[in-house]
Design a protein around this motif. Structure first.
Motif, short mmCIF file in Angstrom:
data_model
loop_
_atom_site.label_atom_id
_atom_site.label_comp_id
_atom_site.label_asym_id
_atom_site.label_seq_id
_atom_site.Cartn_x
_atom_site.Cartn_y
_atom_site.Cartn_z
N GLU A 295 -6.41 44.68 53.09
CA GLU A 295 -7.18 43.90 51.81
C GLU A 295 -8.44 43.98 51.93
N ILE A 298 -9.14 47.35 50.33
CA ILE A 298 -8.96 47.35 48.92
C ILE A 298 -9.96 46.69 48.38
N GLY A 299 -10.63 45.79 48.69
CA GLY A 299 -11.77 44.77 48.38
C GLY A 299 -12.98 45.74 48.27
N GLU A 302 -12.48 48.45 45.57
CA GLU A 302 -12.79 47.99 44.24
C GLU A 302 -14.22 47.50 43.84
N THR A 355 -7.75 52.23 45.26
CA THR A 355 -7.00 50.91 45.27
C THR A 355 -5.35 50.95 44.78
N ARG A 359 -2.98 49.84 47.45
CA ARG A 359 -2.38 48.25 47.28
C ARG A 359 -0.74 48.58 47.20
N ASN A 403 -8.82 39.45 47.13
CA ASN A 403 -7.67 40.35 47.46
C ASN A 403 -6.84 39.60 48.59
N THR A 406 -5.01 36.24 47.27
CA THR A 406 -3.90 36.65 46.32
C THR A 406 -2.89 37.47 46.89
N ASN A 407 -3.03 38.24 47.86
CA ASN A 407 -1.93 39.03 48.70
C ASN A 407 -1.23 38.10 49.54
#
Length: 420
Positions: A295, A298-299, A302, A355, A359, A403, A406-407
């Protein structure tokens, strides 16, 4: 048997490899409380991960304590010395209050014949017709069967006893939670085999509060469960029944519960786990949930700009050192080399392309489980970046934290513990 520190009914084991996401992880547990369910965090990080990254358990403790203070968390929380043995435990004793006793190396090693004979003599109730409440059919055993199971697991349980007593000597009785892991074996334990293991653990007077048995199927790192969901459901419910029976029969702690190892992202079995714990009014520990390191990537991707460039650099280096990175995790990853994009292709990707591939959204056609798994084991690359990586996390804290939270909440805590 249980005294002192008590692990609550629902707990989630979260890794924080770079000690930057404790607050974001705790925020997910706060959201669970807002939904009406108490889920306590257990921050876990193995000796291997500390060694690879060059960190110390005291750093994990400091990060957890700081998050708890900043967010005003007034419920229990724990720090797990993940998969320790007598050779590695010392550095964890002071900062940790949860210890996963790793006895994998002893599983399958024959115990002393006299110890097996003594075990069988103590437990005549395990021979013949064994009836476990809430399991439809009784089990038929004989002396040879019980001896065979004891021969496979007794040495491992005795080793767990040695580690536990060492911890009591160094840390104090009741000052920590003990978990025993029995998942690194060739086949799932039947309920009666689990019962035999629990009898042996009781004999060793280890007040375990969680146990991790072996389940059917593949529990690979950071990707969904691969296996027969119906068979997993049957095994999980039967294990709950065996534990409930063992608590009463052998005086094990009343809060003893199942621990699902490599439980992160096992989306297809989360409903089965939730339904089972409701059905049996049982607890559960979902371990290594949330794939926090991914994550973070991913962040960063992003965020674009230098964050995206760092994410691409991590992949480029992970691809170049793929064999080295996969080695320690070979039994818990399945990467299809043909599905790994070339680094030159990834270098041209947009934030969305990166992502989408990483993700864990199986409804997205761009999701690539091989890409994800390689990056999952590629945290060593980010560790080598040092401050470059850590500074990027801090510079992009808001989007990374979003991220992570939320994940952990939406994809893990909510389906397993809240049930929505």
């Amino acid at each position: 048997m249980s005294e002192g520190l008590v692990l609550p009914k629902f707990s989630v084991g979260v890794g924080d490899r770079f000690a930057h996401q404790a607050k974001a992880q705790l925020a997910a547990c706060i959201k669970a409380g807002e939904a009406g369910v108490e889920v306590v965090p257990v921050w876990n990080k193995s000796n291997r991960e500390h060694t690879i990254i060059g960190t110390d358990p005291n750093q994990t403790r400091k990060a957890a304590d700081a998050a708890v203070k900043e967010l005003g968390w007034d419920k229990p929380y724990f720090l797990d010395a993940d998969h320790i043995n007598l050779k590695t435990v010392d550095r964890f004793i002071e900062p940790c209050d949860f210890f996963t006793l790793d006895v994998a190396d002893e599983i399958g090693k024959p115990a002393k014949p006299e110890d097996v004979d003594a075990f069988v003599a103590r437990h005549s109730e395990l021979i013949g017709t064994v009836t476990i409440p809430r399991i439809a059919e009784p089990f038929q055993t004989d002396v040879a069967f019980v001896k065979g199971v004891a021969n496979k697991f007794l040495a491992a349980v005795q080793d767990a006893g040695k580690i536990y007593r060492y911890l009591v000597e160094k840390k104090g009785k009741g000052k920590f939670v003990a978990e025993v892991s029995m998942d690194e074996t060739d086949s799932p334990q039947t309920p009666v085999e689990l019962l035999i293991i629990l009898a042996a653990i009781a004999d060793e007077q280890i007040p375990i509060q969680t146990i991790a048995p072996k389940f059917t199927g593949r529990f690979n790192k950071g990707v969904d469960y691969v296996g027969d969901v119906a068979q997993f459901t049957k095994e999980f419910e039967e294990d709950l029944a065996a534990i409930a029976f063992a608590i009463k029969r052998y005086g094990l702690p009343e809060n003893l519960k199942l621990s699902v190892h490599s439980g992160s992202d096992k989306f297809s079995i989360y409903k089965a786990i939730h339904n089972a714990v409701v059905k049996f009014d049982a607890g559960v520990h979902l371990k290594t949930a949330g794939t926090t390191w991914l994550e973070e990537l991913i962040g960063l991707a992003e965020a674009g700009g230098s964050g995206l460039e760092i994410a691409k650099e991590v992949y480029r280096e992970a691809y170049a050192h793929s064999d080295e990175l996969r080695g320690p995790y070979a039994t818990v990853i399945d990467i299809d080399d043909a599905k790994l994009p070339k680094p030159e292709e990834v270098d041209g990707w947009t934030s969305k392309q990166f992502t989408d591939a990483l993700r864990h959204d199986q409804s997205n056609a761009a999701y690539n489980s091989s890409f994800r798994q390689l990056l999952h084991v590629g945290f060593k690359i980010a560790a080598k970046m040092g401050d470059k990586y850590l500074n990027a996390l801090e510079a992009n804290e808001e989007i990374v934290a979003k991220n992570v939270t939320t994940n952990l909440y939406d994809r893990h805590i909510r389906p397993v513990f809240v049930g929505k």
